[in-house]
Design a protein around this motif. Structure first.
Motif, short mmCIF file in Angstrom:
data_model
loop_
_atom_site.label_atom_id
_atom_site.label_comp_id
_atom_site.label_asym_id
_atom_site.label_seq_id
_atom_site.Cartn_x
_atom_site.Cartn_y
_atom_site.Cartn_z
N ARG A 274 -5.86 7.24 2.10
CA ARG A 274 -5.31 5.92 1.79
C ARG A 274 -4.67 5.33 3.05
O ARG A 274 -4.45 6.05 4.03
N GLN B 92 -3.92 -0.96 -1.68
CA GLN B 92 -3.41 0.33 -2.15
C GLN B 92 -4.50 1.27 -2.70
O GLN B 92 -4.19 2.25 -3.38
N VAL C 174 0.06 -0.23 -9.83
CA VAL C 174 1.15 -0.64 -8.95
C VAL C 174 2.09 -1.54 -9.73
O VAL C 174 1.65 -2.49 -10.39
N SER D 280 1.49 7.79 -5.83
CA SER D 280 0.39 7.96 -4.90
C SER D 280 -0.39 9.25 -5.20
O SER D 280 -1.52 9.39 -4.75
#
Length: 182
Positions: A74, A107, A18, A29
């Motif tokens: 996620r 995340q 990230v 992603s």
């Protein structure tokens, strides 16, 4: 990205790289080549998303072949406790579960291949959960076990009486009665 194996073969935790600054953040992603290198060599064919309030439990579901699904899950906003139960009869971890907290803050992603039941409990209001699957939904292939099965003994991270369930999920059988097709 960093990929971590769990103590149940096949389940993977993905910690993406990230990039944050004063404007916010950016991360990939999904990148097919990187995920294939990490051992997730499937063709995703559908993206799904749910929005839930705190206490919602969406569990424990799967599909039998030929519609068995692998899921890359996620959380975009909010927090969940994500759970996978091994239902591969020949597996040394058959009937065992693994859980992980996924959130918009951490995340993290979680790879759940075919051969597992999957579910999650929502730990925070206004939670958006997203997942990619490698097979289509087929109602006739649905599998499931009741979320609070005493044999599985899953701690969903919710207070007694807090769970919000669908009518369908309340009617699922227990794990002792479940016959795995895997």
């Amino acid at each position: 990205m960093k990929v971590t194996k769990t103590d149940i073969e096949g389940l993977l935790i993905i910690d993406p790289s990230v990039f944050s600054d004063d404007r916010g953040y950016f991360f990939e992603s999904y990148n097919q080549a990187k995920y294939k290198e990490a051992g997730i060599a499937v063709d995703f064919i559908q993206d799904n998303q749910s929005f839930s309030r705190k206490g919602t439990v969406r569990a424990l579901h799967g599909q039998a072949d030929p519609f068995a699904q692998g899921k890359l899950v996620r959380v975009i906003t909010g927090r969940v406790l994500d759970v996978a139960v091994d239902i591969r009869k020949a597996s040394p971890t058959y009937g065992k579960h693994f859980s992980i907290e996924l959130s918009g803050d951490n995340q993290l992603q979680f790879w759940v291949p075919a051969g597992f039941l999957h579910g999650f409990s929502v730990l925070e209001d206004n939670t958006t959960f997203a997942y990619k699957v490698n097979n289509y939904y087929d109602k006739a292939s649905e599998l499931g076990v009741i979320w609070n099965d005493p044999t599985l003994n899953i701690d969903w991270g919710l207070a007694p009486g807090e769970a919000l369930l669908s009518h369908k999920d309340v009617l699922l059988s227990d794990f002792k009665s479940f016959i795995s097709p895997f």
